[in-house]
Write a protein that holds these residues in place. Structure first.
Motif, mmCIF file in Angstrom:
data_model
loop_
_atom_site.group_PDB
_atom_site.id
_atom_site.type_symbol
_atom_site.label_atom_id
_atom_site.label_comp_id
_atom_site.label_asym_id
_atom_site.label_seq_id
_atom_site.Cartn_x
_atom_site.Cartn_y
_atom_site.Cartn_z
ATOM 1 N N THR A 128 0.814 -1.206 0.000
ATOM 2 C CA THR A 128 0.000 0.000 0.000
ATOM 3 C C THR A 128 0.853 1.264 0.000
ATOM 4 O O THR A 128 1.827 1.372 0.739
ATOM 5 N N VAL A 129 0.470 2.217 -0.836
ATOM 6 C CA VAL A 129 1.130 3.523 -0.878
ATOM 7 C C VAL A 129 0.142 4.569 -0.369
ATOM 8 O O VAL A 129 -0.989 4.649 -0.838
ATOM 9 N N LYS A 130 0.551 5.360 0.616
ATOM 10 C CA LYS A 130 -0.281 6.423 1.175
ATOM 11 C C LYS A 130 0.394 7.758 0.915
ATOM 12 O O LYS A 130 1.400 8.096 1.563
ATOM 13 N N GLY A 131 -0.141 8.516 -0.028
ATOM 14 C CA GLY A 131 0.467 9.791 -0.394
ATOM 15 C C GLY A 131 0.590 10.758 0.756
ATOM 16 O O GLY A 131 1.534 11.555 0.823
ATOM 17 N N GLY A 132 -0.348 10.698 1.701
ATOM 18 C CA GLY A 132 -0.328 11.601 2.834
ATOM 19 C C GLY A 132 0.801 11.341 3.805
ATOM 20 O O GLY A 132 1.070 12.157 4.685
ATOM 21 N N LEU A 133 1.479 10.193 3.650
ATOM 22 C CA LEU A 133 2.595 9.842 4.523
ATOM 23 C C LEU A 133 3.942 9.976 3.821
ATOM 24 O O LEU A 133 4.953 9.445 4.289
ATOM 25 N N GLN A 134 3.962 10.686 2.718
ATOM 26 C CA GLN A 134 5.157 10.727 1.867
ATOM 27 C C GLN A 134 6.408 11.165 2.628
ATOM 28 O O GLN A 134 7.498 10.627 2.395
ATOM 29 N N ASP A 135 6.279 12.129 3.537
ATOM 30 C CA ASP A 135 7.461 12.597 4.277
ATOM 31 C C ASP A 135 8.105 11.490 5.101
ATOM 32 O O ASP A 135 9.299 11.562 5.420
ATOM 33 N N LEU A 136 7.337 10.459 5.446
ATOM 34 C CA LEU A 136 7.863 9.357 6.247
ATOM 35 C C LEU A 136 8.162 8.115 5.426
ATOM 36 O O LEU A 136 8.658 7.118 5.974
ATOM 37 N N THR A 137 7.875 8.147 4.118
ATOM 38 C CA THR A 137 8.062 6.954 3.285
ATOM 39 C C THR A 137 9.028 7.182 2.131
ATOM 40 O O THR A 137 9.003 6.445 1.147
ATOM 41 N N LEU A 138 9.877 8.184 2.238
ATOM 42 C CA LEU A 138 10.862 8.420 1.179
ATOM 43 C C LEU A 138 11.888 7.289 1.124
ATOM 44 O O LEU A 138 12.403 6.965 0.045
ATOM 45 N N ASN A 139 12.184 6.685 2.273
ATOM 46 C CA ASN A 139 13.199 5.637 2.338
ATOM 47 C C ASN A 139 12.664 4.332 2.929
ATOM 48 O O ASN A 139 13.450 3.444 3.249
ATOM 49 N N ARG A 140 11.351 4.232 3.067
ATOM 50 C CA ARG A 140 10.771 3.029 3.664
ATOM 51 C C ARG A 140 9.344 2.841 3.178
ATOM 52 O O ARG A 140 8.738 3.767 2.623
ATOM 53 N N SER A 141 8.810 1.655 3.383
ATOM 54 C CA SER A 141 7.413 1.390 3.059
ATOM 55 C C SER A 141 6.530 1.855 4.208
ATOM 56 O O SER A 141 6.997 2.101 5.324
ATOM 57 N N VAL A 142 5.234 1.964 3.950
ATOM 58 C CA VAL A 142 4.281 2.321 5.003
ATOM 59 C C VAL A 142 4.367 1.326 6.150
ATOM 60 O O VAL A 142 4.324 1.701 7.331
ATOM 61 N N ALA A 143 4.525 0.042 5.815
ATOM 62 C CA ALA A 143 4.542 -1.005 6.840
ATOM 63 C C ALA A 143 5.662 -0.831 7.852
ATOM 64 O O ALA A 143 5.540 -1.275 9.000
ATOM 65 N N SER A 144 6.759 -0.186 7.463
ATOM 66 C CA SER A 144 7.911 -0.078 8.358
ATOM 67 C C SER A 144 8.050 1.301 8.998
ATOM 68 O O SER A 144 9.102 1.633 9.548
ATOM 69 N N ILE A 145 7.004 2.134 8.952
ATOM 70 C CA ILE A 145 7.053 3.433 9.632
ATOM 71 C C ILE A 145 7.132 3.214 11.145
ATOM 72 O O ILE A 145 6.346 2.457 11.704
ATOM 73 N N PRO A 146 8.077 3.870 11.824
ATOM 74 C CA PRO A 146 8.184 3.728 13.285
ATOM 75 C C PRO A 146 6.951 4.292 13.994
ATOM 76 O O PRO A 146 6.361 5.278 13.566
ATOM 77 N N PHE A 147 6.613 3.648 15.118
ATOM 78 C CA PHE A 147 5.428 4.069 15.871
ATOM 79 C C PHE A 147 5.590 3.659 17.331
ATOM 80 O O PHE A 147 6.182 2.627 17.645
ATOM 81 N N ALA A 148 5.114 4.496 18.233
ATOM 82 C CA ALA A 148 5.080 4.189 19.675
ATOM 83 C C ALA A 148 6.463 3.978 20.271
ATOM 84 O O ALA A 148 6.635 3.180 21.192
ATOM 85 N N GLY A 149 7.467 4.655 19.743
ATOM 86 C CA GLY A 149 8.784 4.652 20.354
ATOM 87 C C GLY A 149 9.686 3.502 19.983
ATOM 88 O O GLY A 149 10.881 3.696 19.770
#
Length: 341
Positions: free
Chosen positions: A12-33
């Protein structure tokens, strides 16, 4: 032995998360520390007894592979079943909707050889603690062809379907014109029986920077944390051996989450601070998300800012966003000028 086969659609590609997905997929975005998005759905499957799970990525999946590894932290490094990682043989010019038949078709033999009778197909950007065995029970009781997992009546892009029907849909996609599992649930003109399973506990669907920030701040509420991070259904992640966080005599921390290995010398309030972060003396960090190994110098002022991994904020810098539009500092960037929104 589980009746469910797990499929995580990490394409899945989420355009609204582009600043956090330049070097990673949505699935690997860090969350909760200390977690990644995928940790939640992957742990949900494991806690539901699913012992054979396939991940279907598409773009920027190196960091995802590094995070997941052999699946050891989820007890999926096993000789029979376990974790499977299926990058595409080619890039089909088709939908990014969940359960794309063209992507699944490239690994059709995986489904035909598996011994499970049912499949749970899930997106990777849903933060929740869901029992998929309950969803399967609902599916069987009502004899649905496809059961859609929902929260407050809205789809979570998670589906339960029999393996036989899934294979039938994959192999017949050109004739039927259906392009994905989610497409079938949205089309009115067919004979399939579509049902719903309502997940009632806390659920976050993250598809933009504002929603990422909102749901990150939600974690500071005890009632949210207790619904997500349950002792009986833990959320697993990649284990890193790091020392406890060091708090100097000048540090003040209020209403915040701070992960291991950090060095705090300034003031932190209503923020989430990840592993190995450094915050200098005299600095104020308020309503911020600070990701792994970022460094904030001395005498800085940050409010409503998201710092991606390895960001450096130099001494004396002031940065401010808003709750509705937080300022994002991209991975590895260096900031020293004041930014006001």
């Amino acid at each position: 032995m589980s009746r469910l086969l797990g499929v995580i659609d990490a394409a899945t590609v989420k355009g609204g998360l582009q600043d956090l997905t330049l070097n990673r997929s949505v699935a690997s975005i860090p969350f909760a520390g200390r977690y990644r998005f995928i940790d939640f759905v992957l742990s949900n499957m494991v806690n539901s007894g699913v012992d054979s799970i396939a991940i279907f990525p598409k773009h920027q999946y190196r960091s995802l592979m590094d995070h997941i590894g052999s699946g050891k932290n989820w007890d999926l490094d096993r000789k029979r079943d376990g974790l499977f990682f299926f990058p595409p043989y080619f890039e089909p010019n088709e939908t990014t909707s969940i359960g794309s038949f063209s992507r699944l078709e490239q690994h059709i033999e995986f489904f035909k050889r598996s011994h499970q009778d049912y499949v749970v197909i899930a997106s990777s950007n849903v933060i929740a603690n869901i029992d998929f065995e309950e969803a399967l029970a609902e599916h069987l009781i009502h004899d649905h062809d496809i059961t859609e997992v929902q929260h407050n009546g809205k789809s979570l892009d998670i589906y339960v379907i029999s393996k036989a029907l899934l294979i039938e849909l994959i192999e017949g996609r050109k004739r039927s014109q259906f392009i994905s599992v989610s497409d079938v649930t949205k089309q009115p003109l067919h004979n399939y029986k579509i049902g719903a399973y309502e997940h009632k506990d806390y659920t976050a669907v993250i598809d933009s920077i504002p929603t990422y920030f909102k749901y990150s701040m939600d974690l500071l509420r005890h009632e949210v944390w207790s619904q997500l991070f349950r002792k009986d259904c833990p959320i697993y992640t990649k284990v890193k051996d790091e020392p406890p966080t060091k708090y100097s005599s000048t540090a003040q921390v209020r209403h915040s989450m701070v992960a291991n290995g950090a060095d705090i010398r300034g003031n932190v309030e209503s923020s989430i601070v990840s592993r190995a972060v450094k915050i200098g003396e005299g600095s104020s960090v308020k309503n911020c998300v600070v990701m792994q190994k970022s460094q904030i110098g001395a005498n800085c002022s940050l409010e409503y800012v998201i710092l991606d991994k390895d960001v450096k904020v130099l001494d004396g810098t002031s940065l401010k966003g808003t709750a509705e539009q937080p300022l994002v500092l991209r991975k590895g960037s260096v900031r020293e000028s004041a930014v006001v929104q």
